[in-house]
Design a protein around this motif. Sequence first.
Motif, short mmCIF file in Angstrom:
data_model
loop_
_atom_site.label_atom_id
_atom_site.label_comp_id
_atom_site.label_asym_id
_atom_site.label_seq_id
_atom_site.Cartn_x
_atom_site.Cartn_y
_atom_site.Cartn_z
N ASP A 94 0.83 -1.20 0.00
CA ASP A 94 0.00 0.00 0.00
C ASP A 94 0.87 1.25 0.00
O ASP A 94 1.85 1.35 0.74
N ASP A 124 -10.89 -5.23 -0.92
CA ASP A 124 -11.65 -4.01 -0.65
C ASP A 124 -11.54 -3.58 0.81
O ASP A 124 -11.47 -2.39 1.11
N TRP A 126 -9.12 -3.70 2.74
CA TRP A 126 -7.89 -2.94 2.99
C TRP A 126 -7.89 -1.64 2.18
O TRP A 126 -7.58 -0.58 2.69
N ALA A 127 -8.24 -1.74 0.91
CA ALA A 127 -8.19 -0.57 0.03
C ALA A 127 -9.09 0.55 0.52
O ALA A 127 -8.77 1.74 0.37
N LYS A 128 -10.23 0.20 1.12
CA LYS A 128 -11.20 1.21 1.54
C LYS A 128 -11.06 1.64 2.99
O LYS A 128 -11.57 2.69 3.37
N GLY A 129 -10.39 0.83 3.81
CA GLY A 129 -10.32 1.20 5.21
C GLY A 129 -9.15 0.64 5.97
O GLY A 129 -9.08 0.77 7.19
N GLN A 130 -8.21 0.00 5.28
CA GLN A 130 -7.05 -0.61 5.93
C GLN A 130 -7.47 -1.46 7.14
O GLN A 130 -6.90 -1.37 8.22
N HIS A 131 -8.45 -2.31 6.91
CA HIS A 131 -8.96 -3.17 7.97
C HIS A 131 -7.99 -4.31 8.21
O HIS A 131 -7.55 -4.98 7.27
N SER A 134 -8.15 -7.69 6.57
CA SER A 134 -7.96 -7.75 5.11
C SER A 134 -6.50 -7.54 4.73
O SER A 134 -6.20 -7.18 3.60
#
Length: 256
Positions: A94, A124, A126-131, A134
């Motif tokens: 990232d 998604d 990670w890409a949307k919220g760095q969860h 994920s």
Amino acid sequence: MKRTPRSPGSRRLALFAAFVLLAVTSASAAAADDGPGPFGVTVAAAVSAQSVRVGALFEAARAPSRLAGGHFCTASVVHSPHRNLILTAAHCLDDRGSLVFVPGYRDGRAPYGVWRLGRRFLPDGWAKGQHEDSDVAFAAVEDNRGRRIEDVVGGNRFASGVATGATGVTVTGYPNSRETPIVCTDKPTARGTTQQRIACPGFSGGTSGSPWRNGDGQVVGVLGGHDEGGVTADVSYSVVFGAEAAELYRDAAADP
């Protein structure tokens, strides 16, 4: 990224891990890399058909002449139809520029070549919220002199839906403080339903992305997830490979 220990107790653990690495024989290292070695003991990884599928990630500007001291994460080759995929943690890919992967990296040398990363695949979550649930990613690597990376070093099978702790796993990675990989075998335990943990000393900064390979040659985890892999060198984490990871692999494997 897997953090280097900071507390006095963690520093003592790091020193203990360094002592273990020096004290254990190379024969034990080979045994651990094959899977059945002593559980919970970290040693220097011997060169083997399995260990060379694991490598280090570098900024592309360092390759090929300035590799020594420049690796920041670990990755490994996984089998795919196009024979060009590597697996690592999402936080390793990232917000980074051009990267290269060096399988079997040792002491500033690239015995199996330097491979430039192409398209990257992040879930998604990670890409949307760095969860943290994920924190897994794939990347396609470009051909090198007309060869695909899996044709050079082979690849382990990616496996989702495997029960945590069903078998022991072998973790191989590159700490920032070393120019050769380390390896440890132990049995993971669950941290809730979406994360798993393993007790192996010495897995400090740089080991994010290290594969967790079981005795069947399946990668069932990747060092990352909770606290981007853990805040101490003696306990590491991975996301549990479920539906999201399986879909991500299918997308990456289908890409030519």
